[in-house]
Design an enzyme around this catalytic site. Structure first.
Site, PDB file in Angstrom:
ATOM      1  CG  ASP A  19     -22.578-125.214 -11.458  1.00  0.00           C
ATOM      2  OD1 ASP A  19     -23.388-125.782 -10.721  1.00  0.00           O
ATOM      3  OD2 ASP A  19     -22.315-125.558 -12.632  1.00  0.00           O
TER       4      ASP A  19
HETATM    5  N1  URA Z   1     -26.442-126.101 -15.178  1.00  0.00           N
HETATM    6  C1  URA Z   1     -25.163-126.142 -14.791  1.00  0.00           C
HETATM    7  O1  URA Z   1     -24.400-126.977 -15.246  1.00  0.00           O
HETATM    8  N2  URA Z   1     -24.731-125.245 -13.882  1.00  0.00           N
HETATM    9  C2  URA Z   1     -25.528-124.285 -13.360  1.00  0.00           C
HETATM   10  O2  URA Z   1     -25.069-123.475 -12.538  1.00  0.00           O
HETATM   11  C3  URA Z   1     -26.847-124.253 -13.766  1.00  0.00           C
HETATM   12  C4  URA Z   1     -27.300-125.161 -14.685  1.00  0.00           C
END
Ligand code: URA
Length: 253
Positions: free
Chosen positions: A116
């Site tokens: 993310d």
């Molecule tokens: N889980 C999440 O919530 N975000 C990420 O970037 C990776 C795994």
């Protein structure tokens, strides 16, 4: 190179165009001007075929600089907060952390999975589609470890819930595969998982009434994010790094 494929040859103009050095016409001009040098001797003819030896980047220079990594490259990048794993979204993108020429490569470099925008840590990129699929394939079960900071203290039952293989995420129909939780402090823990569902870690904690305030991936398989790789920096991976992604090899450099 990510594979031990047999050495093939390719026209110089095609090789350099695919590595982003310019159009084939521009590369012909560079070669005619003596700016492409192999083993110390200028290559004036851009139609000439070149063997794609793994050591070519050490032997061939373009305008005095070593050739970029050959196709079949894999990178590890320390993704900083605030950049997006996308080729086209608005705002800063992870590809903007690479040299501009590397963004013109064909085949293009793509991230192996995503983090993310507000997650930092170890992110792999490759132009090798077979490698990408090997890493993300559910069959490979490559583990990913995340360091998590939480809004509220852990209650004590979270490890058992995550390990049960029965936790359902909102809007999904299949329970999550078991996830390991290691508690470091009341609001700090590490989770290790093998799936890669959308926003998985944040949604797992939301499903049990907590909230992730910071998320950082520090390990993929047995490959640790190197301590000397600063946020925004990247490194070309060697065969040993790739072996670690698939769980073998020592975690020493
Ligand atoms: N889980 C999440 O919530 N975000 C990420 O970037 C990776 C795994």
């Amino acid at each position: 190179m990510t594979g031990k494929a047999k050495v093939v040859s390719v026209r110089l103009d095609r090789l350099l165009a695919n590595l982003g050095y310019g159009s084939r016409r521009e590369i012909q001009m560079l070669a005619r001007a003596g700016k492409v040098v192999l083993d110390g001797a200028p290559l004036h003819d851009a139609d000439r075929r070149i063997a794609l030896d793994p050591d070519l980047p050490a032997r061939l220079t373009v305008t005095g600089k070593p050739l970029d990594p050959l196709p079949g490259v894999a990178l590890m990048l320390h993704k900083p907060l605030g950049v997006t794993c996308s080729h086209k979204e608005a705002g800063p993108l992870v590809y903007g952390l690479l040299p501009p020429r590397w963004r013109q490569r064909e085949p293009a470099l793509s991230t192996i999975g995503r983090l993310d925008k507000e997650t930092s840590g170890l992110l792999l990129l490759t132009d090798d589609g077979a490698l990408l699929h090997r890493v993300i394939s559910p069959k490979a079960s490559v583990s990913k470890r995340y360091q998590v900071t939480l809004d509220r203290p852990l209650r004590g039952d979270e490890g058992a819930i995550f390990a049960s293989g029965t936790l359902m995420l909102d809007g999904e129909e299949k329970p999550l595969l078991p996830v390991t939780l290691e508690v470091h402090e009341p609001t700090r823990a590490a989770v290790t998982l093998t799936e890669g569902r959308y926003h998985q870690v944040r949604r797992m904690f939301a499903a049990i009434g907590n909230h992730v305030t910071a998320l950082h991936r520090d390990r993929i398989g047995a490959l640790d994010l190197p301590a000397d790789l600063e946020p925004g920096q990247y490194r070309v991976m060697g065969e040993g790094d790739l072996a670690r992604v698939f769980g073998s090899g020592s975690s020493d450099p």
